[in-house]
Design an enzyme around this catalytic site. Structure first.
Site, PDB file in Angstrom:
ATOM      1  CB  THR A   1       2.625   4.020   3.150  1.00 20.32           C
ATOM      2  OG1 THR A   1       3.771   3.186   3.329  1.00 20.32           O
ATOM      3  CG2 THR A   1       1.486   3.143   2.630  1.00 20.32           C
TER       4      THR A   1
ATOM      5  CG  PHE B   1      -2.778   4.685   3.884  1.00 22.54           C
ATOM      6  CD1 PHE B   1      -1.582   5.290   4.242  1.00 22.54           C
ATOM      7  CD2 PHE B   1      -3.032   3.401   4.349  1.00 22.54           C
ATOM      8  CE1 PHE B   1      -0.660   4.622   5.032  1.00 22.54           C
ATOM      9  CE2 PHE B   1      -2.109   2.724   5.142  1.00 22.54           C
ATOM     10  CZ  PHE B   1      -0.920   3.335   5.478  1.00 22.54           C
TER      11      PHE B   1
END
Lengths: 287, 287
Positions: free
Chosen positions: B179, B181
């Site tokens: 992921t 960010f």
């Protein structure tokens, strides 16, 4: 697919009365056989399992954007896009038979539906929101419970299907709220009047790759309607590109552009050539 | 933003122990002050409300794709992207102190986490899945309940934070699960080493508009990293285009390309020029 003497069996995701059911009836007529499926995975599997002739999947909402799961499953599936349909999304507050607006304390629905009614909740801060699996299923639950403190947000067809009482109308923050659905069939046949084409491809990773992929359309004045990117599993930061474009029947520019594009991609698949939805700006959600 | 003598207060979405917290610590160091926020809306509001100096928002997962809510809130917000960080997502099965793998009957987590562990559930069909608000919060709930039939799927930091017992590791279907960010700050200052640029624009509706918008980059050999489209509210079938591109510090091609692009758009905003995450292909999730 036509709703002629042999009405097709169409799978959709959700409970009876869902917005998908409204879309299926609008596209295929009232005599269609409806096959509700609990999940997107079950929806895409329905044709292969022989329980439906076609499947109707939501592709895009004008407020929430692309339905990412549909794009991913379309890629894994061998189904073809045979048509599309656009329906307006109108949210109602629906309680059980014994309820009034004053008795309601909690409001349940799909998170996307709840999020599309922010102004309503801001105006009624005593109402507690509860996330549920889907809009129509929430109405079924609320009506079955007989609890006058519970209400659901859903469309008119859901209220009618389960005998719910409509307590408030037009809850949505934005009136320009439409969902576009794709009709998926096993046959690659191009229906009459096809004027929209969908495809998916991957690109070599070098500067200008996307620019060069769009050149065959731009050079011929062909209009792109949408681009969507989805991750390639197992290859971080690489993408599948989905394109929708206008492609009038028998327009010789289309096959020429596709042939050019194909040479600039590392994978290429035509998903369907089909009649685009006549967009309706004001259609009553009740059919 | 640096985690120097005055450690910044960073807002993130989720409960303590969330993957977002791992990302915040990796980017800003252990001395950072963590400000958990329950929703994405609260996350984006935290800086304006004065409860945080910056906010860390998930932009993209390599399996699930773009985090659509982050893109929409970025557009509504006046925050700037000051940095990015990529963390590996490793899913663990976490029970309470009295649990073993054999006692577990239900597994709760965020729907995206559950969906990333399909093979695990296929191999253990007796386990019932339950959707929950977030991964770390599920561990907190499971541990607090003391119920050995309940377990959660979450990361190692969540297990450690709440004293959960790790019952199984590496539940994820795909190891290439990361992921990315974005660190958002009120200042438009460009940090040292900025080599990635993010922007958002709208296009006139005519054939070739997107092609012509990409030309300034392609003509200069500038590399696009990602394109994402999000609907324009109130204008069905119109889109905001988000672009990420490589933009080395002091490369004169970048401002020239941006000036060209601006003339081809109907709206244009630079979201940030920041150092890209060094992508780690194998980082231990435990920090």
């Amino acid at each position: 697919v036509s709703a002629g003497p042999t009405a097709p069996r169409v799978a959709f995701q959700g409970a009876r009365g869902a917005f998908s059911e409204e879309a299926a009836v609008q596209l295929l007529g009232r005599q269609v056989t409806l096959v509700p499926r609990p999940t997107f995975e079950a929806l895409f599997a329905a044709v292969g399992e022989g329980v439906a002739d076609c499947a109707l999947a939501p592709a895009e909402n004008t407020l929430a954007g692309a339905v990412q799961r549909t794009y991913d499953l379309l890629l894994e599936s061998s189904l073809h896009i045979a048509a599309e349909v656009v329906i307006p999304v109108r949210h109602l507050l629906v309680g059980g038979p014994g309820s009034t607006f004053e008795t309601v304390k909690t409001v349940e629905s799909h998170p996307v539906a709840l999020a599309q009614c922010e102004r309503f909740f801001a105006a009624h801060p005593h109402l507690r929101r509860l996330a549920a699996e889907d809009t129509a299923g929430s109405v079924a639950e609320v009506v079955r419970s007989g609890d006058p403190t519970r209400a659901a947000i859903a469309g008119r067809l859901a209220a009618e299907t389960y005998g719910g009482r409509i307590l408030r109308e037009a809850l949505e923050d934005h009136r320009e709220n439409y969902t576009r659905f794709l009709l998926l069939t096993p046959s690659p046949r191009v229906p009459e009047g096809a004027d929209k084409l969908s495809l998916v491809f991957q690109l070599p990773h070098r500067p200008g790759a996307l620019y060069h992929a769009l050149e065959p359309f731009a050079a011929r004045g062909l209009d792109l309607l949408k681009i969507e990117s989805r991750p390639v599993r197992g290859e971080p930061w690489r993408y599948h590109f989905f394109l929708d474009l206008r492609a009038a029947p028998d327009d010789p520019r289309t096959p020429a552009a596709l042939a050019d594009l194909r040479q600039r991609t590392t994978s290429f698949r035509q998903l369907g050539h089909y009649p685009s939805a006549r967009q309706r700006n004001h259609v009553d959600g009740s059919q």
